[in-house]
Design a protein around this motif. Structure first.
Motif, short mmCIF file in Angstrom:
data_model
loop_
_atom_site.label_atom_id
_atom_site.label_comp_id
_atom_site.label_asym_id
_atom_site.label_seq_id
_atom_site.Cartn_x
_atom_site.Cartn_y
_atom_site.Cartn_z
N SER A 1 0.83 -1.21 0.00
CA SER A 1 0.00 0.00 0.00
C SER A 1 0.86 1.26 0.00
O SER A 1 0.56 2.24 -0.70
N GLN A 2 1.97 1.23 0.77
CA GLN A 2 2.87 2.38 0.82
C GLN A 2 3.56 2.62 -0.51
O GLN A 2 3.72 3.77 -0.95
N ASN B 1 1.12 7.46 -6.24
CA ASN B 1 -0.21 8.05 -6.36
C ASN B 1 -1.28 7.06 -6.80
O ASN B 1 -2.18 7.38 -7.60
N LYS C 1 1.00 4.04 -2.89
CA LYS C 1 0.71 5.42 -2.50
C LYS C 1 1.81 6.37 -2.96
O LYS C 1 1.55 7.51 -3.36
N LYS C 2 3.04 5.87 -2.91
CA LYS C 2 4.19 6.66 -3.38
C LYS C 2 4.04 7.03 -4.84
O LYS C 2 4.50 8.09 -5.29
N GLU D 1 -4.01 4.29 -5.20
CA GLU D 1 -4.67 3.69 -4.05
C GLU D 1 -5.73 2.73 -4.57
O GLU D 1 -6.78 3.15 -5.03
#
Length: 275
Positions: free
Chosen positions: A187-188, A194, A191-192, A196
């Motif tokens: 998830s990280q 952009n 997210k990095k 989700e």
């Protein structure tokens, strides 16, 4: 018939609380729940001699209900917890309770090698050994291995030591803790960039899980509890054949899928040697 088992820890009271074995009395169970909640330190939970003897008796009952006199039993380590003095005597006394003439011992980290050998109650004692049973190569070690003799030729790898902590890996799944860690890390990363997308994370977790459960390995320890099978029952060759038959399907599918990549191994070795 051949049978395999690991980690009986005969006469070892603390193993009951360490592995949550089903032999605690009501008082011990209550303290155990408090330990799990962090209300009392684990050292406060003392396992009684009665509970320890119940465990030892139950394991011997399971051995003797399954393994016959002329069968062969292989114990993959951590045979028994013995006093510091007269260990050979105690080892022999416990061995005499197994109604089987042919018992091999693969040394575990809790086994006194010298005492086990000098007791002269095992057919042979090994650090690790490749048995061949009805044409099937079976590599035995107290410790799980990432690779072993004839692994690329469908040999089985039987082990103990980890008290069933590798059950998820052996069965093509992610453990809850590993799944939670990877979920957070994937998830990280997304997210990095952009992104989700919970469905994408779930797909990635499935890809990782698919890498497990393909090797022909099995924890034959008593803590690998099987449904409707008495605690401590060794794995027979029939049990192992049925278990490995299901794994071999996945094993062969993976080998076929990875065949195009096999030529890269030599190049990777050369890269390592040049670094």
């Amino acid at each position: 018939m051949w049978h395999f088992v690991a980690d009986p820890h005969l006469k070892h009271g603390n193993i009951i609380k360490y592995c949550c074995r089903p032999f605690m009395n009501e008082t011990e169970q209550g303290l155990f729940r408090m330990v799990q909640k962090g209300l009392v330190p684990e050292r406060e939970l003392k396992i009684s001699q009665e509970s320890t003897d119940n465990m030892t008796d139950a394991i011997f009952d399971s051995f003797n209900a399954t393994v016959h006199k002329n069968d062969t039993l292989v114990i993959l380590g951590d045979y028994a917890w013995t006093p510091r003095f007269e260990r050979e005597k105690h080892i022999r006394a416990l061995r005499e309770r197994i109604n089987c003439d042919n018992v091999y011992l693969i040394f575990g980290n809790h086994d006194d090698r010298e005492a086990c050998i000098n007791s002269k109650c095992f057919v042979r004692c090994y650090d690790q050994y490749m048995f061949v049973v009805d044409g099937q190569n079976i590599f035995t070690s107290h410790y799980p291995a990432r690779s072993w003799d004839k692994a690329h030729r469908n040999s089985w790898m039987l082990y103990g030591h980890v008290h069933n902590l590798f059950w998820y890996e052996d069965n093509g799944q992610l453990s809850p803790s590993r799944k939670a860690i990877l979920d957070e890390e994937f998830s990280q990363v997304l997210k990095k960039h952009n992104v989700e997308n919970p469905d994408l994370v779930a797909d990635l977790l499935d890809v990782v899980a698919a890498q497990y459960g393909c090797d022909l390995t099995l924890d034959v320890g008593v803590d690998n509890v099987r449904k409707n099978i008495p605690f401590g029952t060794p794995w027979s060759m029939d049990d192992l054949r049925e278990y490995m038959k299901q794994k071999k399907i996945k094993h062969e599918a993976r080998e076929k899928r990875l065949k195009p990549f096999s030529q890269r191994k030599g190049a990777e070795r050369n890269l390592l040697q040049n670094e």
